[in-house]
Design an enzyme around this catalytic site. Structure first.
Site, mmCIF file in Angstrom:
data_model
loop_
_atom_site.group_PDB
_atom_site.id
_atom_site.type_symbol
_atom_site.label_atom_id
_atom_site.label_comp_id
_atom_site.label_asym_id
_atom_site.label_seq_id
_atom_site.Cartn_x
_atom_site.Cartn_y
_atom_site.Cartn_z
ATOM 1 N N CYS A 269 -41.464 -70.385 4.185
ATOM 2 C CA CYS A 269 -40.856 -69.620 5.482
ATOM 3 C C CYS A 269 -40.367 -71.242 5.630
ATOM 4 C CB CYS A 269 -41.506 -70.026 6.290
ATOM 5 S SG CYS A 269 -42.836 -68.360 6.132
ATOM 6 N N HIS B 190 -38.689 -70.747 13.068
ATOM 7 C CA HIS B 190 -38.677 -69.534 12.370
ATOM 8 C C HIS B 190 -39.666 -69.028 13.274
ATOM 9 C CE1 HIS B 190 -40.272 -67.462 9.039
ATOM 10 N NE2 HIS B 190 -42.372 -67.572 9.177
ATOM 11 N N ASN C 17 -41.667 -60.716 9.823
ATOM 12 C CA ASN C 17 -41.640 -62.166 9.175
ATOM 13 C C ASN C 17 -40.775 -62.448 8.125
ATOM 14 O OD1 ASN C 17 -41.939 -65.003 8.203
ATOM 15 N ND2 ASN C 17 -43.793 -64.737 8.586
HETATM 16 N N1 ACO Z 1 -54.139 -54.325 14.650
HETATM 17 C C1 ACO Z 1 -55.403 -54.811 15.997
HETATM 18 N N2 ACO Z 1 -56.338 -56.012 15.576
HETATM 19 C C2 ACO Z 1 -56.390 -56.880 14.398
HETATM 20 C C3 ACO Z 1 -54.947 -57.265 13.350
HETATM 21 C C4 ACO Z 1 -54.092 -55.739 13.250
HETATM 22 N N3 ACO Z 1 -52.271 -55.774 13.074
HETATM 23 N N4 ACO Z 1 -55.069 -58.417 13.632
HETATM 24 C C5 ACO Z 1 -56.408 -59.008 13.491
HETATM 25 N N5 ACO Z 1 -57.253 -58.257 14.634
HETATM 26 C C6 ACO Z 1 -58.015 -58.659 15.300
HETATM 27 C C7 ACO Z 1 -59.176 -59.324 13.940
HETATM 28 O O1 ACO Z 1 -59.512 -58.960 13.546
HETATM 29 C C8 ACO Z 1 -59.927 -60.576 15.383
HETATM 30 O O2 ACO Z 1 -60.926 -59.272 15.539
HETATM 31 P P1 ACO Z 1 -62.301 -59.860 16.299
HETATM 32 O O3 ACO Z 1 -61.990 -61.373 17.204
HETATM 33 O O4 ACO Z 1 -63.437 -58.642 16.527
HETATM 34 O O5 ACO Z 1 -62.370 -61.163 14.622
HETATM 35 C C9 ACO Z 1 -58.580 -59.933 16.332
HETATM 36 O O6 ACO Z 1 -58.362 -59.268 16.278
HETATM 37 C C10 ACO Z 1 -57.934 -61.595 16.444
HETATM 38 O O7 ACO Z 1 -57.768 -62.278 15.568
HETATM 39 P P2 ACO Z 1 -56.568 -63.429 15.528
HETATM 40 O O8 ACO Z 1 -56.274 -63.441 13.598
HETATM 41 O O9 ACO Z 1 -56.920 -64.102 16.003
HETATM 42 O O10 ACO Z 1 -55.387 -63.314 16.363
HETATM 43 P P3 ACO Z 1 -54.119 -64.322 16.879
HETATM 44 O O11 ACO Z 1 -54.095 -64.179 18.135
HETATM 45 O O12 ACO Z 1 -54.205 -65.712 16.011
HETATM 46 O O13 ACO Z 1 -52.874 -63.278 15.615
HETATM 47 C C11 ACO Z 1 -51.589 -63.582 13.891
HETATM 48 C C12 ACO Z 1 -52.953 -63.154 14.056
HETATM 49 C C13 ACO Z 1 -50.355 -62.707 14.458
HETATM 50 C C14 ACO Z 1 -51.317 -63.570 12.529
HETATM 51 C C15 ACO Z 1 -51.482 -65.066 14.086
HETATM 52 O O14 ACO Z 1 -52.194 -65.383 13.999
HETATM 53 C C16 ACO Z 1 -49.485 -65.908 13.675
HETATM 54 O O15 ACO Z 1 -49.816 -65.396 13.839
HETATM 55 N N6 ACO Z 1 -50.747 -67.209 13.152
HETATM 56 C C17 ACO Z 1 -49.350 -67.621 12.348
HETATM 57 C C18 ACO Z 1 -48.350 -66.848 11.083
HETATM 58 C C19 ACO Z 1 -47.878 -67.869 10.504
HETATM 59 O O16 ACO Z 1 -46.676 -68.926 11.285
HETATM 60 N N7 ACO Z 1 -47.009 -68.046 9.183
HETATM 61 C C20 ACO Z 1 -46.342 -68.431 9.176
HETATM 62 C C21 ACO Z 1 -45.227 -68.419 7.760
HETATM 63 S S1 ACO Z 1 -45.921 -67.060 6.882
HETATM 64 C C22 ACO Z 1 -44.551 -67.856 4.841
HETATM 65 O O17 ACO Z 1 -45.102 -68.906 5.329
HETATM 66 C C23 ACO Z 1 -45.093 -66.926 4.522
#
Ligand code: ACO
Length: 333
Positions: free
Chosen positions: A119, A260, A290
């Site tokens: 990214c 980003h 993204n």
């Molecule tokens: N639908 C429903 N539930 C989901 C989904 C979904 N699509 N995805 C995950 N969950 C669940 C998980 O299983 C978890 O359940 P549990 O609590 O029973 O274990 C719960 O939701 C919470 O999961 P988290 O991963 O902690 O969710 P979070 O609030 O952190 O959101 C996300 C996840 C959106 C991926 C977030 O962490 C994020 O945006 N991270 C950064 C991503 C990023 O910036 N990437 C950078 C660049 S990408 C690149 O370089 C290509």
């Protein structure tokens, strides 16, 4: 204050972008995997994303974005001297996607190569191009962020497939005239201790795709999202603060922050920590998800064309991605 090493000031003379027409909504994704429209929207801010068709390769999307940027800059293919493409989804492992784009544009004088910084790639490309122009080695450059992430997405993994989309953005950089804006300061960083947080594990020399492992989703993006989230906020804040300070800016003197486009909660946290009000932070994540290296390039093009800032305004771009990598730029438009 322009960076002291700058011999010639470098400006952004034009921008362009390209998004595939096909829209994939949260509701459609909820039919494919165990998720809901509400979860995706509240946890990420994404409503829909674009998905490229079979003919819409990374170079195809990038070429369209490039043509728009060159038209916007008033630069012809004959005049173009350098093409740098940031992508993690090249058309082919070799040659570089930049070579296909050079051919498509008919820019036969241009040196063309790819960089891989996920990214952060578009701002890495900006810094490289800026240095090559300011040193006098090149008069102009086309930098492109382009991704077909749908081709490296595991459509059975709800924790990643709801996040990504396809698209391309481009900018033309050239030596700036005295009465024009300039790229004031740039910053890049990498932490290779955190490679495990976000990667495509297979397809390279560490894990070639074989007949035996072809069905193991090794060629798709794997991410520990929660961990990436924490690092993203801290690193983007630090990188943005560095370029703001080096450019002699304050939060009040910034017309627009373009972060980003990965997660609205990350964007809100960055705005809060930089003390920049939300109305001065550009967001198009809800439309495209993204798009990795393309995200900030598309956002820059949309923000400038929509009047989010005008000539003479100060803007700050800040990104974060796999590597882990991060980068920022302060620009007087
Ligand atoms: N639908 C429903 N539930 C989901 C989904 C979904 N699509 N995805 C995950 N969950 C669940 C998980 O299983 C978890 O359940 P549990 O609590 O029973 O274990 C719960 O939701 C919470 O999961 P988290 O991963 O902690 O969710 P979070 O609030 O952190 O959101 C996300 C996840 C959106 C991926 C977030 O962490 C994020 O945006 N991270 C950064 C991503 C990023 O910036 N990437 C950078 C660049 S990408 C690149 O370089 C290509």
């Amino acid at each position: 204050m322009i960076e002291l090493t700058t011999a010639f000031p470098v400006c952004i003379a034009g921008t362009g972008s390209y998004l595939p027409e096909k829209i994939l909504t949260n509701a459609e994704l909820a039919l494919r995997v165990d998720t809901s429209e509400e979860w995706i929207l509240t946890r990420t801010g994404i409503r829909e994303r674009r998905i490229a068709g079979a003919d819409e390769t990374t170079s195809h999307m990038a070429t369209h974005a490039a043509r728009r940027a060159m038209e916007n800059a008033g630069l012809t293919a004959d005049e173009l001297e350098l093409i740098i493409v940031a992508t993690i989804t090249p058309d082919t492992p070799t040659p570089a996607t930049a070579c296909y784009i050079q051919q498509n544009l008919g820019a036969s004088r241009a040196v063309a190569f790819d960089i891989s910084a996920a990214c952060s790639g578009f701002l890495y490309a900006m810094k490289i191009a800026k240095r090559l122009i300011s040193s006098g080695a090149f008069k102009n450059a086309l930098i492109i962020g382009a991704e077909k992430l749908s081709s490296v997405t595991n459509w059975e993994d709800r924790s990643t497939c709801v996040l990504f989309g396809d698209g391309a953005g481009a900018a033309v950089l050239r030596v700036a005239a005295a009465d024009e804006g300039a790229i004031l300061a740039t910053e890049m960083g990498t932490d290779g201790n955190l490679t495990h947080l976000l990667k495509i594990p297979g397809g390279g020399t560490a894990c070639p795709i074989t007949a035996a492992n072809v069905n193991d989703h090794l060629f798709t993006l794997n991410m520990l999202g929660r961990e990436v989230f924490k690092h993203a906020v801290n690193r983007m804040k630090e990188a943005a603060e560095k370029v703001i300070e080096r450019a002699g800016l304050t939060a009040d003197s910034i017309a627009c922050v373009i972060p980003h486009q990965a997660n609205l909660r990350i964007i809100d946290a960055i705005a809060d920590r930089l003390a920049v009000p939300n109305e001065r932070v550009f967001v198009n994540l809800h439309k495209y998800g993204n798009t990795s290296a393309a995200a900030i390039a598309i956002a820059l093009d949309e923000a400038s064309r929509s009047g989010a800032f005008k000539r003479g305004d100060n803007i700050v771009l800040v990104v974060f991605g796999a590597g882990l990598t991060w980068a920022a730029a302060a620009i007087r438009w």
